[in-house]
Design a protein around this motif. Structure first.
Motif, PDB file in Angstrom:
ATOM      1  N   GLN A 180      -4.955   6.226   2.715  1.00 47.20           N
ATOM      2  CA  GLN A 180      -6.291   6.569   2.007  1.00 47.20           C
ATOM      3  C   GLN A 180      -6.258   5.917   0.781  1.00 47.20           C
ATOM      4  OE1 GLN A 180      -6.817  10.761   2.394  1.00 47.20           O
ATOM      5  NE2 GLN A 180      -7.231  10.756   4.540  1.00 47.20           N
ATOM      6  N   GLY A 181      -7.137   4.955   0.314  1.00 52.31           N
ATOM      7  CA  GLY A 181      -6.950   4.695  -0.718  1.00 52.31           C
ATOM      8  C   GLY A 181      -7.501   5.335  -1.917  1.00 52.31           C
ATOM      9  N   TYR A 182      -7.072   5.419  -3.230  1.00 53.48           N
ATOM     10  CA  TYR A 182      -7.681   6.044  -4.257  1.00 53.48           C
ATOM     11  C   TYR A 182      -8.755   5.543  -4.934  1.00 53.48           C
ATOM     12  CZ  TYR A 182      -7.876   8.865  -8.486  1.00 53.48           C
ATOM     13  OH  TYR A 182      -8.131   9.763  -9.524  1.00 53.48           O
ATOM     14  N   LYS A 183     -10.118   6.112  -4.694  1.00 53.04           N
ATOM     15  CA  LYS A 183     -11.196   5.407  -5.443  1.00 53.04           C
ATOM     16  C   LYS A 183     -11.340   4.022  -5.237  1.00 53.04           C
ATOM     17  CE  LYS A 183     -11.628   9.215  -8.832  1.00 53.04           C
ATOM     18  NZ  LYS A 183     -11.996   9.669 -10.062  1.00 53.04           N
ATOM     19  N   ASP A 184     -11.407   3.435  -6.309  1.00 57.98           N
ATOM     20  CA  ASP A 184     -11.656   1.760  -6.082  1.00 57.98           C
ATOM     21  C   ASP A 184     -10.428   0.997  -6.542  1.00 57.98           C
ATOM     22  OD1 ASP A 184     -14.390   1.908  -5.772  1.00 57.98           O
ATOM     23  OD2 ASP A 184     -15.001   1.830  -7.865  1.00 57.98           O
ATOM     24  N   TYR A 185      -9.201   1.607  -6.296  1.00 50.74           N
ATOM     25  CA  TYR A 185      -7.888   1.036  -6.541  1.00 50.74           C
ATOM     26  C   TYR A 185      -7.545  -0.015  -5.602  1.00 50.74           C
ATOM     27  CZ  TYR A 185      -2.839   0.308  -7.067  1.00 50.74           C
ATOM     28  OH  TYR A 185      -1.611  -0.327  -7.061  1.00 50.74           O
ATOM     29  N   GLN A 186      -7.304  -1.155  -5.887  1.00 51.86           N
ATOM     30  CA  GLN A 186      -6.898  -1.971  -4.963  1.00 51.86           C
ATOM     31  C   GLN A 186      -5.211  -2.359  -4.974  1.00 51.86           C
ATOM     32  OE1 GLN A 186      -8.511  -3.522  -2.575  1.00 51.86           O
ATOM     33  NE2 GLN A 186      -9.983  -2.074  -2.982  1.00 51.86           N
ATOM     34  N   LYS A 199       0.918  -1.269   0.063  1.00 56.27           N
ATOM     35  CA  LYS A 199      -0.059  -0.023   0.137  1.00 56.27           C
ATOM     36  C   LYS A 199       0.815   1.099   0.019  1.00 56.27           C
ATOM     37  CE  LYS A 199      -4.211  -1.742   2.216  1.00 56.27           C
ATOM     38  NZ  LYS A 199      -4.953  -1.832   3.253  1.00 56.27           N
TER      39      LYS A 199
END
Length: 142
Positions: A46-52, A37
Motif C-alpha cells: 500500500q503506497g503512501y499518498k503520492d509517494y513514488q 517498494k
C-alpha cells in the motif's frame, strides 16, 4: 534454475485474477521492484499518498553487484517469511530456492572481488581482512 519469469509462465499459475492467483498463490513483484517498494507481495503493498519509491541506480560495478545482491537477498527473505506460514507451497519454495541460490552466488562473487561482507564469509579463511579497507567514517564507501 527457477526464475521469476518461470513463475509467471508456469501452467499451474496461468489463470490469474487481479488480487490473487488460483490456489491462493500470491502476486509478486520482481526482486528489483519489491526491493524498491519494500514488499515483494504486490497484494500487500500500500503506497503512501503520492509517494513514488526511488529507483536505485548504481554508479559503479561494485555498487551494482551489491545492489543486485541486496535485491535477491531481500526477495529470498520475503519468501522465507511467507514459507514460515505456508510450508506446503512448493511453487514458492522453488522460487525461494532460486532467489536464495542467486543471492549466495552474488555474495560469493562480491566477496571474491571486493572482500568479505559478513563474519561468516569464506574470504576470511585466508586472512582477517577487515582492517584492509577503510571504514565508512574514514571515507571507505564506494
Amino acid at each position: 534454475m527457477y526464475s521469476y519469469n518461470d513463475y509467471l509462465s508456469n501452467d499451474y499459475l496461468r489463470n490469474t485474477t487481479p488480487s490473487m492467483m488460483n490456489n491462493n498463490q500470491p502476486n509478486l513483484y520482481t526482486p528489483e521492484e519489491g526491493y524498491n517498494k519494500g514488499n515483494l507481495f504486490s497484494d500487500l503493498y500500500q503506497g503512501y499518498k503520492d509517494y513514488q519509491p526511488v529507483k536505485l541506480r548504481a554508479t559503479n560495478e561494485k555498487d551494482a553487484l551489491f545492489l543486485e545482491l541486496s535485491r535477491y537477498a531481500f526477495a529470498a527473505h520475503e519468501l522465507n517469511l511467507y514459507l514460515d506460514l505456508h510450508p506446503e507451497d512448493t511453487t514458492m519454495l522453488a522460487l525461494f530456492n532460486d532467489y536464495r541460490t542467486r543471492a549466495n552466488q552474488l555474495m560469493m562473487d562480491y566477496e571474491s572481488k571486493y572482500g568479505p561482507l559478513t563474519i561468516s564469509s569464506d574470504e576470511l579463511s585466508n586472512s582477517f581482512s577487515w582492517e584492509k579497507d577503510k571504514w565508512p567514517w574514514e571515507g571507505g564507501i564506494s
